[in-house]
Every structure is written in C-alpha cells, then in structure tokens.
Motif scaffolding. Structure first.
Motif, PDB file in Angstrom:
ATOM      1  N   SER A   1      48.815  16.957  34.400  1.00 49.37           N
ATOM      2  CA  SER A   1      49.161  17.126  33.788  1.00 49.37           C
ATOM      3  C   SER A   1      48.706  16.932  31.433  1.00 49.37           C
ATOM      4  CB  SER A   1      50.455  17.508  33.393  1.00 49.37           C
ATOM      5  OG  SER A   1      51.628  17.753  32.240  1.00 49.37           O
ATOM      6  N   GLY A   2      49.580  17.395  30.932  1.00 52.47           N
ATOM      7  CA  GLY A   2      48.975  16.576  29.313  1.00 52.47           C
ATOM      8  C   GLY A   2      50.250  17.265  28.329  1.00 52.47           C
ATOM      9  N   GLY A   3      49.151  17.073  26.914  1.00 54.65           N
ATOM     10  CA  GLY A   3      47.398  16.915  26.908  1.00 54.65           C
ATOM     11  C   GLY A   3      46.721  18.101  27.755  1.00 54.65           C
ATOM     12  N   GLU A   4      45.726  17.894  28.283  1.00 50.05           N
ATOM     13  CA  GLU A   4      44.936  18.798  28.574  1.00 50.05           C
ATOM     14  C   GLU A   4      44.196  17.910  29.295  1.00 50.05           C
ATOM     15  OE1 GLU A   4      43.324  21.504  31.307  1.00 50.05           O
ATOM     16  OE2 GLU A   4      44.669  21.774  30.018  1.00 50.05           O
ATOM     17  N   PRO A   5      43.893  17.526  30.749  1.00 52.10           N
ATOM     18  CA  PRO A   5      43.312  16.875  31.960  1.00 52.10           C
ATOM     19  C   PRO A   5      41.938  17.472  31.805  1.00 52.10           C
ATOM     20  CG  PRO A   5      45.572  17.520  33.019  1.00 52.10           C
ATOM     21  CD  PRO A   5      45.537  17.971  31.282  1.00 52.10           C
ATOM     22  N   THR A   6      41.664  18.653  31.732  1.00 54.84           N
ATOM     23  CA  THR A   6      40.311  18.872  32.046  1.00 54.84           C
ATOM     24  C   THR A   6      39.436  18.925  30.616  1.00 54.84           C
ATOM     25  OG1 THR A   6      40.693  21.393  31.199  1.00 54.84           O
ATOM     26  CG2 THR A   6      41.138  21.144  32.774  1.00 54.84           C
ATOM     27  N   LEU A   7      40.216  18.046  29.497  1.00 56.21           N
ATOM     28  CA  LEU A   7      38.597  17.771  29.122  1.00 56.21           C
ATOM     29  C   LEU A   7      37.882  16.861  29.080  1.00 56.21           C
ATOM     30  CD1 LEU A   7      41.915  17.268  25.444  1.00 56.21           C
ATOM     31  CD2 LEU A   7      39.187  18.734  25.716  1.00 56.21           C
ATOM     32  N   PHE A   8      39.012  15.801  30.237  1.00 58.00           N
ATOM     33  CA  PHE A   8      38.088  14.401  30.902  1.00 58.00           C
ATOM     34  C   PHE A   8      38.127  15.303  32.568  1.00 58.00           C
ATOM     35  CE2 PHE A   8      40.828  13.220  27.293  1.00 58.00           C
ATOM     36  CZ  PHE A   8      40.842  12.469  26.611  1.00 58.00           C
ATOM     37  N   MET A   9      36.975  16.475  32.425  1.00 58.37           N
ATOM     38  CA  MET A   9      36.814  16.941  33.581  1.00 58.37           C
ATOM     39  C   MET A   9      35.711  15.532  34.964  1.00 58.37           C
ATOM     40  SD  MET A   9      37.196  20.167  33.994  1.00 58.37           S
ATOM     41  CE  MET A   9      36.932  20.546  33.264  1.00 58.37           C
ATOM     42  N   HIS A  10      35.281  14.206  34.163  1.00 58.00           N
ATOM     43  CA  HIS A  10      34.745  13.751  35.030  1.00 58.00           C
ATOM     44  C   HIS A  10      35.828  12.804  35.874  1.00 58.00           C
ATOM     45  CE1 HIS A  10      30.714  15.405  33.434  1.00 58.00           C
ATOM     46  NE2 HIS A  10      30.202  14.575  34.593  1.00 58.00           N
ATOM     47  N   TYR A  11      36.330  11.563  34.617  1.00 56.62           N
ATOM     48  CA  TYR A  11      36.976  11.083  35.061  1.00 56.62           C
ATOM     49  C   TYR A  11      38.687  12.058  35.783  1.00 56.62           C
ATOM     50  CZ  TYR A  11      41.841   7.785  34.057  1.00 56.62           C
ATOM     51  OH  TYR A  11      41.842   7.061  34.458  1.00 56.62           O
ATOM     52  N   ALA A  12      39.351  13.022  35.890  1.00 56.99           N
ATOM     53  CA  ALA A  12      40.018  13.740  36.032  1.00 56.99           C
ATOM     54  C   ALA A  12      39.965  13.850  37.833  1.00 56.99           C
ATOM     55  CB  ALA A  12      40.394  15.547  35.867  1.00 56.99           C
ATOM     56  N   GLY A  13      38.029  14.390  37.489  1.00 58.58           N
ATOM     57  CA  GLY A  13      37.391  14.902  39.241  1.00 58.58           C
ATOM     58  C   GLY A  13      37.276  13.791  40.328  1.00 58.58           C
ATOM     59  N   GLU A  14      36.902  12.628  39.167  1.00 60.82           N
ATOM     60  CA  GLU A  14      37.585  11.155  40.158  1.00 60.82           C
ATOM     61  C   GLU A  14      38.379  11.017  41.012  1.00 60.82           C
ATOM     62  OE1 GLU A  14      36.104   6.678  39.587  1.00 60.82           O
ATOM     63  OE2 GLU A  14      35.378   8.314  37.895  1.00 60.82           O
ATOM     64  N   LEU A  15      39.266  11.003  40.180  1.00 58.25           N
ATOM     65  CA  LEU A  15      40.883  10.827  40.644  1.00 58.25           C
ATOM     66  C   LEU A  15      41.020  11.737  41.850  1.00 58.25           C
ATOM     67  CD1 LEU A  15      43.356   9.076  39.920  1.00 58.25           C
ATOM     68  CD2 LEU A  15      43.929  10.698  38.126  1.00 58.25           C
ATOM     69  N   ALA A  16      41.028  13.304  41.265  1.00 57.75           N
ATOM     70  CA  ALA A  16      41.551  13.913  42.288  1.00 57.75           C
ATOM     71  C   ALA A  16      41.151  13.957  43.422  1.00 57.75           C
ATOM     72  CB  ALA A  16      41.517  15.084  41.423  1.00 57.75           C
ATOM     73  N   SER A  17      39.244  13.656  43.213  1.00 55.53           N
ATOM     74  CA  SER A  17      39.402  13.379  44.760  1.00 55.53           C
ATOM     75  C   SER A  17      39.925  12.157  45.371  1.00 55.53           C
ATOM     76  CB  SER A  17      37.385  12.852  44.595  1.00 55.53           C
ATOM     77  OG  SER A  17      37.059  12.551  45.221  1.00 55.53           O
ATOM     78  N   ALA A  18      40.179  10.962  44.808  1.00 55.65           N
ATOM     79  CA  ALA A  18      40.002   9.582  45.181  1.00 55.65           C
ATOM     80  C   ALA A  18      42.106  10.341  45.407  1.00 55.65           C
ATOM     81  CB  ALA A  18      40.680   8.373  44.155  1.00 55.65           C
ATOM     82  N   LEU A  19      41.972  10.828  45.687  1.00 56.81           N
ATOM     83  CA  LEU A  19      43.390  11.184  45.938  1.00 56.81           C
ATOM     84  C   LEU A  19      43.320  12.250  46.978  1.00 56.81           C
ATOM     85  CD1 LEU A  19      45.391  11.894  42.908  1.00 56.81           C
ATOM     86  CD2 LEU A  19      46.199  10.130  43.843  1.00 56.81           C
ATOM     87  N   LYS A  20      42.594  12.798  47.291  1.00 60.61           N
ATOM     88  CA  LYS A  20      42.568  13.788  48.112  1.00 60.61           C
ATOM     89  C   LYS A  20      42.043  12.835  49.629  1.00 60.61           C
ATOM     90  CE  LYS A  20      43.173  17.568  49.012  1.00 60.61           C
ATOM     91  NZ  LYS A  20      44.104  18.467  49.377  1.00 60.61           N
ATOM     92  N   ASP A  21      41.464  12.436  49.496  1.00 63.05           N
ATOM     93  CA  ASP A  21      40.921  10.933  50.251  1.00 63.05           C
ATOM     94  C   ASP A  21      42.034  10.654  50.895  1.00 63.05           C
ATOM     95  OD1 ASP A  21      38.003  11.814  50.395  1.00 63.05           O
ATOM     96  OD2 ASP A  21      37.635  10.261  48.951  1.00 63.05           O
ATOM     97  N   LYS A  22      43.305  10.425  49.926  1.00 59.68           N
ATOM     98  CA  LYS A  22      44.241   9.394  50.280  1.00 59.68           C
ATOM     99  C   LYS A  22      45.519  11.231  50.872  1.00 59.68           C
ATOM    100  CE  LYS A  22      43.464   5.364  49.407  1.00 59.68           C
ATOM    101  NZ  LYS A  22      42.808   4.413  49.754  1.00 59.68           N
ATOM    102  N   GLY A  23      45.217  11.815  51.711  1.00 57.04           N
ATOM    103  CA  GLY A  23      45.930  13.332  52.074  1.00 57.04           C
ATOM    104  C   GLY A  23      46.710  13.458  50.949  1.00 57.04           C
ATOM    105  N   ILE A  24      46.659  13.015  49.674  1.00 55.54           N
ATOM    106  CA  ILE A  24      47.975  13.528  48.413  1.00 55.54           C
ATOM    107  C   ILE A  24      47.324  14.512  47.940  1.00 55.54           C
ATOM    108  CG2 ILE A  24      48.721  13.093  46.340  1.00 55.54           C
ATOM    109  CD1 ILE A  24      47.900   9.906  47.350  1.00 55.54           C
ATOM    110  N   HIS A  25      48.898  15.373  48.172  1.00 61.34           N
ATOM    111  CA  HIS A  25      48.811  17.148  47.329  1.00 61.34           C
ATOM    112  C   HIS A  25      48.465  16.660  45.953  1.00 61.34           C
ATOM    113  CE1 HIS A  25      50.373  20.752  45.580  1.00 61.34           C
ATOM    114  NE2 HIS A  25      49.869  21.292  46.452  1.00 61.34           N
ATOM    115  N   VAL A  26      47.453  17.327  45.452  1.00 65.48           N
ATOM    116  CA  VAL A  26      47.247  17.580  44.252  1.00 65.48           C
ATOM    117  C   VAL A  26      47.212  18.858  43.208  1.00 65.48           C
ATOM    118  CG1 VAL A  26      44.857  16.988  41.904  1.00 65.48           C
ATOM    119  CG2 VAL A  26      44.932  15.686  44.299  1.00 65.48           C
ATOM    120  N   LEU A  27      47.972  18.739  41.748  1.00 71.91           N
ATOM    121  CA  LEU A  27      48.211  19.892  40.798  1.00 71.91           C
ATOM    122  C   LEU A  27      47.884  19.623  39.633  1.00 71.91           C
ATOM    123  CD1 LEU A  27      51.480  21.571  41.413  1.00 71.91           C
ATOM    124  CD2 LEU A  27      50.837  21.603  38.963  1.00 71.91           C
ATOM    125  N   LEU A  28      46.848  20.366  38.858  1.00 75.65           N
ATOM    126  CA  LEU A  28      46.494  20.844  37.781  1.00 75.65           C
ATOM    127  C   LEU A  28      47.308  21.455  36.760  1.00 75.65           C
ATOM    128  CD1 LEU A  28      44.648  19.626  35.039  1.00 75.65           C
ATOM    129  CD2 LEU A  28      43.252  22.149  36.096  1.00 75.65           C
TER     130      LEU A  28
END
Length: 313
Positions: free
Chosen positions: A140-167
C-alpha cells in the motif's frame, strides 16, 4: 510546500509504516507495507505522510511535553513555537537531531529504507497469522508501483514463501512494466477509481485520469485471463467524489468493463491532523462537510446508485 516529483530521484522506496494484524486491507490477517511516494495529490489524502518520496519529520503536538530540547539541538534553528507548523520545513535539513533528542515521541522520523531481504524477514515473523487466517501481505502507500522493480522483487519473494500478495493502487503507472515485473506475483488488486471527469480529477487529484482508466480496462482483461482477483474502489468524499453525477459515471464505466462488484469506502475526516503534522497546507481544514464523517444516509444513497446499475457492493 511543493513535494518533489515522486519516483524520479530514488531507486528504492522508503517505507513509512509496517502495520501488522490488519483486518481492513484484504482477506484474513494481513501485514500492510506502506510505501512512501505517490504520483497523485488528492486533496483529501488520508496518508499525507505518503505523498513525498523523501524522508520527513512529523510533529504531534498532543505528545509534546514542552521541554524544548528539540529547539536546543536543531543546527538549522528550524524549530519554534512561532512557526505555523512548529518546524520550518524550508530550513530543516532532516538531520534527525530533534527526533533523537525528543523524549516523548512528539517528533518522529517518517520513512525508512529496507533492503527487500530485510523487509521479507520482518514480514515472515507474521506468517503463522497468514496461514491460520487466509491472510497475507498488502502493498500500500503511497503508491507501490512507483518502485516497480522493488515491489516486484518483494512480491516474487513473498509468492515463493506461499504468501498471498495484494496490491492497493491508484492506477497511475506504466502498464507494460507492471505486467512484466509485478502482475505475475499478485493474487489480488484493489484499484482506486476516484473521479471519472478528467478535469475534476486534475483539480482534486493533481493529474488527469486517462491513464488510470485505460490501465483499469487493460487490467480487467488480464484479470479474466490470469485469475487474479480485482476490486474497484471509490472513496465517498463529501461534495467531490460522492456526487450523483460522479457515482453514476463510475458505475456506468465499471458496468461497461464487465465489473459486477465494487467497494465504496466511507469518508474518514481524521486526516486533517496528520496533514498539519507534516507541515502541509490544508484548504479544507475549516470546511464543515470535510471535517465530518459522511452520513449513513448519504453512504447508502451512493451504494444504491451502484446497485441500480447492477453492481453489488
């Protein structure tokens, strides 16, 4: 004070809050990560500390004990009871001497850097709550998509851990980059559509809305093809977004996109004090309607407009 254009001078975001045990930002028990920086300038912003991408200092007069230690240590002499917002933001160099010295927490740092792996470690402490409640992490934010690479890296890591990700997003972003870097790792998107009229959106949100509406239309297609959950949301702001004309126009737009369910968010006037604490001018601070909760009758009237258009709330 004019905010520096967000997302152009900082590669990685500052995080201004990490809220655990949240029940209001998606299914189950969630941890909400608040990114600092937003491309919109909504006049009713409920998180004014999120507007700028840069570190800031907040002042809460309710916590102040009047010891004046902050004034004594400030090298720029930027703090005074005579200042309109206590801190002269034009003089302040964000050295944090005052926040380090303040014994009551009245002065607080706003914005902290977290490498993605460090932020992941913080989040993982809450995974048992996610697993037991069907929850997860909300960006959330603010706006996470301002930092697309960072948000994508974090979301990818969360998915690898089996964690539901909501934007949660305002919708103003580069859709190609979004589709490549972030969308593949999302389970749910909460998408704000505040105003349909472009000139009104520019007046109250600081930018036009053509990209926002176009991105939503593209996301609807990807939502159907990819199986992610999509929820359009509209805040009911008195006299601005809650007008019959705007409510009917949004309902018609969503219906035209094939959307059958949306969320209308009741207005919360508690943002005014937060805006003052950040040293931001608030032209609605004395506006009677903007300093009160929206009535139940008005909320229900707006919901009925959506229901009449065939959209459930």
């Amino acid at each position: 004070m004019k905010h520096t254009s967000p997302g152009v001078t900082r590669k990685n975001p500052l995080i201004f809050a990490i809220k655990g045990n949240s029940l209001d930002d998606g299914p189950g028990i969630r941890t909400v990560i608040f990114f600092k920086g937003c491309p919109l300038e909504c006049v009713w912003c409920h998180n004014p500390e999120s507007k700028s991408t840069h570190p800031e200092i907040a002042y809460d007069p309710k916590k102040c004990i009047g010891c004046e230690s902050c004034m004594q240590v400030c090298p720029m002499k930027a703090i005074s009871k005579d200042n309109a917002y206590y801190i002269d933001r034009n003089l302040c160099n964000i050295c944090y001497e005052c926040t380090n010295e303040c014994p009551s927490g009245a002065l607080e740092k706003v914005g902290q850097e977290y490498p993605p792996d460090e932020l992941l470690d913080v989040i993982m402490a809450d995974k048992p709550f996610f697993d037991n409640s069907g929850g997860g992490v909300t960006l959330s934010g603010g706006e996470p998509t301002l930092f697309m690479h960072y948000a994508g890296e974090l979301a990818s890591a969360l998915k690898d851990k089996g964690i539901h990700v909501l934007l949660e997003t305002c919708g103003l972003f580069d859709y190609g980059l979004f589709r490549e870097l972030l969308l593949p790792y999302l389970d749910t998107v909460y998408y704000d559509i505040k105003l349909i009229d472009d000139s009104a959106h520019y007046k109250y949100c600081g930018v036009g809305n053509s990209v926002i509406l176009e991105n939503f239309s593209m996301l609807v297609k990807d939502f159907r093809d990819g199986g992610i959950a999509l929820l359009a949301r509209t805040p009911m702001v008195p006299g601005i977004t809650d007008t019959d004309a705007n409510m009917n126009a949004i309902a018609s737009f969503l219906k035209g996109c094939g959307i059958e369910k949306a969320d209308l968010m009741p207005y919360n006037p508690l943002w005014h004090d937060k805006s003052w604490s950040m040293g931001l001018k608030d032209r609605y601070r004395m506006d009677r309607d903007m300093t009160r909760f929206l009535s139940r009758e008005r909320c229900e009237h707006c919901r009925e407009i959506f229901r009449a258009a065939g959209i459930s709330i």
